[in-house]
Enzyme design. Structure first.
Site, PDB file in Angstrom:
ATOM      1  N   CYS A 244       0.955  -1.514   0.205  1.00 39.68           N
ATOM      2  CA  CYS A 244      -0.014   0.136   0.275  1.00 39.68           C
ATOM      3  C   CYS A 244       1.205   1.599  -0.024  1.00 39.68           C
ATOM      4  CB  CYS A 244      -1.015   0.342   0.975  1.00 39.68           C
ATOM      5  SG  CYS A 244      -1.629  -1.109   1.111  1.00 39.68           S
TER       6      CYS A 244
ATOM      7  N   HIS B 174      -3.762   7.148   2.561  1.00 41.08           N
ATOM      8  CA  HIS B 174      -4.010   5.290   1.124  1.00 41.08           C
ATOM      9  C   HIS B 174      -5.396   4.906   2.344  1.00 41.08           C
ATOM     10  CE1 HIS B 174      -4.681   0.904   1.189  1.00 41.08           C
ATOM     11  NE2 HIS B 174      -3.820   0.714   2.120  1.00 41.08           N
TER      12      HIS B 174
ATOM     13  N   ASN C 141     -10.219  -1.137   0.209  1.00 46.67           N
ATOM     14  CA  ASN C 141      -8.801  -0.743   0.505  1.00 46.67           C
ATOM     15  C   ASN C 141      -8.654  -1.428  -0.669  1.00 46.67           C
ATOM     16  OD1 ASN C 141      -5.699  -1.457   0.946  1.00 46.67           O
ATOM     17  ND2 ASN C 141      -6.157  -1.672   3.034  1.00 46.67           N
TER      18      ASN C 141
HETATM   19  N1  ACO Z   1     -17.870  -9.066  11.387  1.00 45.23           N
HETATM   20  C1  ACO Z   1     -17.555  -9.367  12.644  1.00 45.23           C
HETATM   21  N2  ACO Z   1     -16.714  -9.102  13.280  1.00 45.23           N
HETATM   22  C2  ACO Z   1     -15.564  -9.608  13.411  1.00 45.23           C
HETATM   23  C3  ACO Z   1     -15.462  -9.416  12.045  1.00 45.23           C
HETATM   24  C4  ACO Z   1     -16.530  -8.653  10.623  1.00 45.23           C
HETATM   25  N3  ACO Z   1     -15.963  -9.066   9.494  1.00 45.23           N
HETATM   26  N4  ACO Z   1     -14.142  -9.265  12.082  1.00 45.23           N
HETATM   27  C5  ACO Z   1     -13.392  -9.611  13.328  1.00 45.23           C
HETATM   28  N5  ACO Z   1     -14.665  -9.385  14.029  1.00 45.23           N
HETATM   29  C6  ACO Z   1     -14.478  -9.642  15.324  1.00 45.23           C
HETATM   30  C7  ACO Z   1     -13.677 -10.312  16.081  1.00 45.23           C
HETATM   31  O1  ACO Z   1     -13.609 -11.488  15.978  1.00 45.23           O
HETATM   32  C8  ACO Z   1     -13.803 -10.273  17.512  1.00 45.23           C
HETATM   33  O2  ACO Z   1     -14.420 -10.944  18.104  1.00 45.23           O
HETATM   34  P1  ACO Z   1     -14.452 -11.319  19.350  1.00 45.23           P
HETATM   35  O3  ACO Z   1     -13.796 -10.211  20.569  1.00 45.23           O
HETATM   36  O4  ACO Z   1     -15.368 -12.272  19.909  1.00 45.23           O
HETATM   37  O5  ACO Z   1     -12.784 -11.816  19.444  1.00 45.23           O
HETATM   38  C9  ACO Z   1     -13.961  -8.492  16.901  1.00 45.23           C
HETATM   39  O6  ACO Z   1     -14.734  -8.678  16.095  1.00 45.23           O
HETATM   40  C10 ACO Z   1     -13.051  -7.752  17.031  1.00 45.23           C
HETATM   41  O7  ACO Z   1     -11.943  -8.537  16.080  1.00 45.23           O
HETATM   42  P2  ACO Z   1     -11.406  -6.722  15.916  1.00 45.23           P
HETATM   43  O8  ACO Z   1      -9.753  -7.940  15.093  1.00 45.23           O
HETATM   44  O9  ACO Z   1     -10.216  -6.612  17.450  1.00 45.23           O
HETATM   45  O10 ACO Z   1     -12.077  -5.980  15.500  1.00 45.23           O
HETATM   46  P3  ACO Z   1     -11.005  -4.250  15.139  1.00 45.23           P
HETATM   47  O11 ACO Z   1     -12.000  -2.831  15.659  1.00 45.23           O
HETATM   48  O12 ACO Z   1      -9.550  -3.877  15.135  1.00 45.23           O
HETATM   49  O13 ACO Z   1     -10.970  -4.218  13.932  1.00 45.23           O
HETATM   50  C11 ACO Z   1     -10.323  -4.320  11.324  1.00 45.23           C
HETATM   51  C12 ACO Z   1     -10.694  -5.005  12.903  1.00 45.23           C
HETATM   52  C13 ACO Z   1     -11.362  -3.200  10.800  1.00 45.23           C
HETATM   53  C14 ACO Z   1      -9.621  -5.637  10.423  1.00 45.23           C
HETATM   54  C15 ACO Z   1      -9.149  -3.563  11.965  1.00 45.23           C
HETATM   55  O14 ACO Z   1      -7.931  -3.962  12.674  1.00 45.23           O
HETATM   56  C16 ACO Z   1      -8.350  -2.259  11.301  1.00 45.23           C
HETATM   57  O15 ACO Z   1      -9.064  -1.800   9.818  1.00 45.23           O
HETATM   58  N6  ACO Z   1      -7.464  -2.335  10.963  1.00 45.23           N
HETATM   59  C17 ACO Z   1      -6.735  -2.110   9.469  1.00 45.23           C
HETATM   60  C18 ACO Z   1      -5.992  -2.934   9.140  1.00 45.23           C
HETATM   61  C19 ACO Z   1      -5.839  -2.063   7.426  1.00 45.23           C
HETATM   62  O16 ACO Z   1      -5.724  -0.692   7.349  1.00 45.23           O
HETATM   63  N7  ACO Z   1      -4.582  -3.247   6.745  1.00 45.23           N
HETATM   64  C20 ACO Z   1      -4.239  -2.894   5.923  1.00 45.23           C
HETATM   65  C21 ACO Z   1      -3.300  -1.865   5.944  1.00 45.23           C
HETATM   66  S1  ACO Z   1      -1.833  -2.440   4.336  1.00 45.23           S
HETATM   67  C22 ACO Z   1      -2.994  -2.747   3.606  1.00 45.23           C
HETATM   68  O17 ACO Z   1      -3.569  -2.559   2.434  1.00 45.23           O
HETATM   69  C23 ACO Z   1      -2.496  -4.023   2.388  1.00 45.23           C
END
Ligand code: ACO
Length: 343
Positions: free
Chosen positions: A111, A268, A298
């Site tokens: 990215c 990004h 993304n």
């Molecule tokens: N739907 C429902 N529940 C979900 C989902 C989903 N799609 N995905 C995860 N959960 C659940 C998890 O299992 C967890 O449940 P638990 O508490 O019972 O264990 C709960 O939701 C919280 O999960 P987290 O992973 O802590 O959720 P978070 O708030 O961190 O959100 C996300 C996840 C959206 C992926 C976030 O971490 C994020 O955006 N991170 C950055 C990712 C990113 O930007 N990546 C790309 C950058 S580099 C590139 O572009 C290649």
């Protein structure tokens, strides 16, 4: 001598999957995805490929710039998801466009790739190696997405964006003010391979324990989850909200600029909460941080040039403005470049 962006283009697949469509594949909901990411739908390739989208975005950028393919002497394609290993995507784009005088190669930095492609083209031009560069970010992340993993499949989409950079020299006898407008700003970029485990995807040609027997069987049947994108979402989130404002601050200080000198921060497009957190940490109004991730998700190295092209076509970019491009992602890699808008 510097270089300026003189044209932009993009190509977006017409087929879309919204959050309700994804909720039919994995245990998630429209509400959860919107709240945690800001993403509503994403565009997914059907007949297109990374190469065909790159060529189409490049064609539109050349048209916007009013530059013929023969004038292009460098083509860079930033991608982690080309449909071809050989030849490189940039050579295929050259063939499609008839850019017969171009040197062509691909660049892989996830990215942050488009920011690094911009920096590379700037270095080639200001170093006198070339005059006109076509830089493209193109991704078919749907091919690398594990559609059974709700932690990642909600995030990604496909598309391509492009920009044309051309050398610009101060006219003889130009005033100091005119000369300053043509100043080449220095970028700041970083990499930290020791944190690479936060975001991985193994090559489909890398199988652990390949035996003579299964070497002959259909390789596709040997794919496991590690051959799709795997991410520690929280680690990437924490890295982004800390590193992106820091690297933008470094770039501003290096070039003796203040945040208020910048008209737009084109980040990004990974997650709305990341963009909002960066704006807050920089103390800049959110209106300076355009977003289109609700529509595309993304798209890795395509996200910055797609947004840049939209803003250019909507007439939101004006001559004399300074824009920050900031990328972050797998590697880990991150960086910021300051772009003077001169059109
Ligand atoms: N739907 C429902 N529940 C979900 C989902 C989903 N799609 N995905 C995860 N959960 C659940 C998890 O299992 C967890 O449940 P638990 O508490 O019972 O264990 C709960 O939701 C919280 O999960 P987290 O992973 O802590 O959720 P978070 O708030 O961190 O959100 C996300 C996840 C959206 C992926 C976030 O971490 C994020 O955006 N991170 C950055 C990712 C990113 O930007 N990546 C790309 C950058 S580099 C590139 O572009 C290649």
């Amino acid at each position: 001598m510097t270089a300026t962006i003189c044209g932009t283009g993009s190509h977006i697949p017409s087929y879309t999957m919204d959050n309700h469509d994804i909720a039919k594949l994995v245990d998630t909901s429209d509400e959860w995805v919107r709240e945690r990411t800001g993403i509503v739908r994403r565009h997914i390739i059907q007949k297109e490929t990374t190469v065909s989208m790159a060529a189409e975005a490049g064609r539109k950028a050349l048209k916007d710039a009013g530059i013929s393919p023969e004038e292009v002497d460098l083509i860079l394609v930033s991608t982690i998801s080309s449909n071809l290993i050989l030849p490189c995507a940039a050579c295929e784009v050259q063939k499609e466009l008839g850019a017969v005088n171009a040197t062509c190669f691909d660049l892989s930095a996830a990215c942050t790739g488009f920011v690094l492609a911009y920096n590379t083209a700037m270095a080639y031009i200001t170093g006198g190696l070339c005059r006109t560069a076509l830089i493209i970010g193109s991704e078919s992340l749907s091919n690398l997405t594990n559609w059974k993993d709700r932690g990642t499949c909600i995030l990604f989409g496909d598309g391509a964006g492009a920009a044309v950079l051309q050398a610009k020299t101060s006219p003889r006898g130009a005033s100091q003010e005119e000369g300053e407008k043509l100043e080449a700003y220095l970028p700041v970029t970083h990499s930290d391979g020791s944190r690479g485990a936060a975001l991985t995807c193994k090559s489909r040609h890398d199988f652990n324990g390949l035996t003579d027997e299964n070497r002959q069987s259909n390789a596709e049947t040997l794919l496991d989850a590690s051959h799709y994108m795997q991410m520690d979402g929280q680690a990437v989130f924490k890295f982004a909200v800390k590193s992106v404002p820091e690297v933008i601050g470094e770039a501003l200080r290096l070039n003796k600029l203040r945040a208020s000198d910048i008209s737009y921060y084109i980040l990004h497009q990974a997650n709305q909460r990341i963009v909002e957190a960066v704006a807050k940490r920089l103390g800049e109004p959110i209106e300076k941080f355009p977003m289109n991730l609700s529509e595309y998700g993304n798209t890795s190295s395509a996200s910055i040039p797609i947004l840049l092209d939209e803003m250019n076509r909507e007439g939101r970019l004006k001559a004399g403005q300074k824009i920050v491009l900031a990328g972050f992602g797998a590697g880990l890699t991150w960086g910021a470049a300051i772009v003077p808008w001169c059109r």
